[in-house]
Design a protein around this motif. Sequence first.
Motif, PDB file in Angstrom:
ATOM      1  N   THR A 141       0.834  -1.209   0.000  1.00  0.00           N
ATOM      2  CA  THR A 141       0.000   0.000   0.000  1.00  0.00           C
ATOM      3  C   THR A 141       0.867   1.256   0.000  1.00  0.00           C
ATOM      4  O   THR A 141       0.539   2.243  -0.677  1.00  0.00           O
ATOM      5  N   GLY A 174       1.996   3.245  -3.180  1.00  0.00           N
ATOM      6  CA  GLY A 174       1.133   4.284  -3.747  1.00  0.00           C
ATOM      7  C   GLY A 174       0.562   4.008  -5.126  1.00  0.00           C
ATOM      8  O   GLY A 174       0.483   4.911  -5.952  1.00  0.00           O
ATOM      9  N   PHE A 175       0.133   2.792  -5.396  1.00  0.00           N
ATOM     10  CA  PHE A 175      -0.465   2.491  -6.688  1.00  0.00           C
ATOM     11  C   PHE A 175      -1.857   3.119  -6.791  1.00  0.00           C
ATOM     12  O   PHE A 175      -2.594   3.181  -5.809  1.00  0.00           O
ATOM     13  N   GLU A 176      -2.207   3.590  -8.002  1.00  0.00           N
ATOM     14  CA  GLU A 176      -3.535   4.151  -8.220  1.00  0.00           C
ATOM     15  C   GLU A 176      -4.579   3.054  -8.370  1.00  0.00           C
ATOM     16  O   GLU A 176      -5.740   3.258  -8.044  1.00  0.00           O
ATOM     17  N   LYS A 177      -4.172   1.911  -8.885  1.00  0.00           N
ATOM     18  CA  LYS A 177      -5.097   0.799  -9.101  1.00  0.00           C
ATOM     19  C   LYS A 177      -4.631  -0.413  -8.294  1.00  0.00           C
ATOM     20  O   LYS A 177      -3.433  -0.648  -8.179  1.00  0.00           O
ATOM     21  N   THR A 221      -1.755  -4.318  -9.009  1.00  0.00           N
ATOM     22  CA  THR A 221      -0.528  -4.085  -9.758  1.00  0.00           C
ATOM     23  C   THR A 221       0.554  -4.984  -9.172  1.00  0.00           C
ATOM     24  O   THR A 221       0.821  -4.920  -7.973  1.00  0.00           O
ATOM     25  N   LYS A 258       8.812  -2.110  -6.778  1.00  0.00           N
ATOM     26  CA  LYS A 258       8.073  -1.902  -8.028  1.00  0.00           C
ATOM     27  C   LYS A 258       8.885  -2.413  -9.211  1.00  0.00           C
ATOM     28  O   LYS A 258       8.329  -2.779 -10.237  1.00  0.00           O
TER      29      LYS A 258
END
Length: 127
Positions: free
Chosen positions: A73, A76-79, A82, A118
């Motif tokens: 979390t 900071g993924f938007e969706k 991922t 990431k």
Amino acid sequence: MCSRYKLFGGVLLAVSFLWACGNNKNTEQEKGKSITLKGLYSFGPEVKSFTDCDEGREYWVADSAKNLELEYTNLGFEKPYTPVYIEVEAHLVKSDTSTVTGGYDSTMVVTKVLKVSKDIPEGPCNQ
């Protein structure tokens, strides 16, 4: 002649029995053993999955360390869902076939988070 076949059959049966018992002990010991796994982790409202890059097996994830979901979390993924590259210490348990985890090879119980990134390294994870 008949007694030779009986003797051979008895020896074969005994060897088979000992071999089967020995394999069960090894399997039971491996189930509780902590291992290091490297692969892709996806997290979202309905799915917590891990794919082992080397073997291609997919596991449901139980985060007993309580750090994996937090670190995911914090990226900071938007969706959701991922994939990220992770390295963890975990042990594998049989998935419950009556729940959503039943569709997975096993459930991976994470005991320690070693790395969350990431950046997916080159190799089998990046295909």
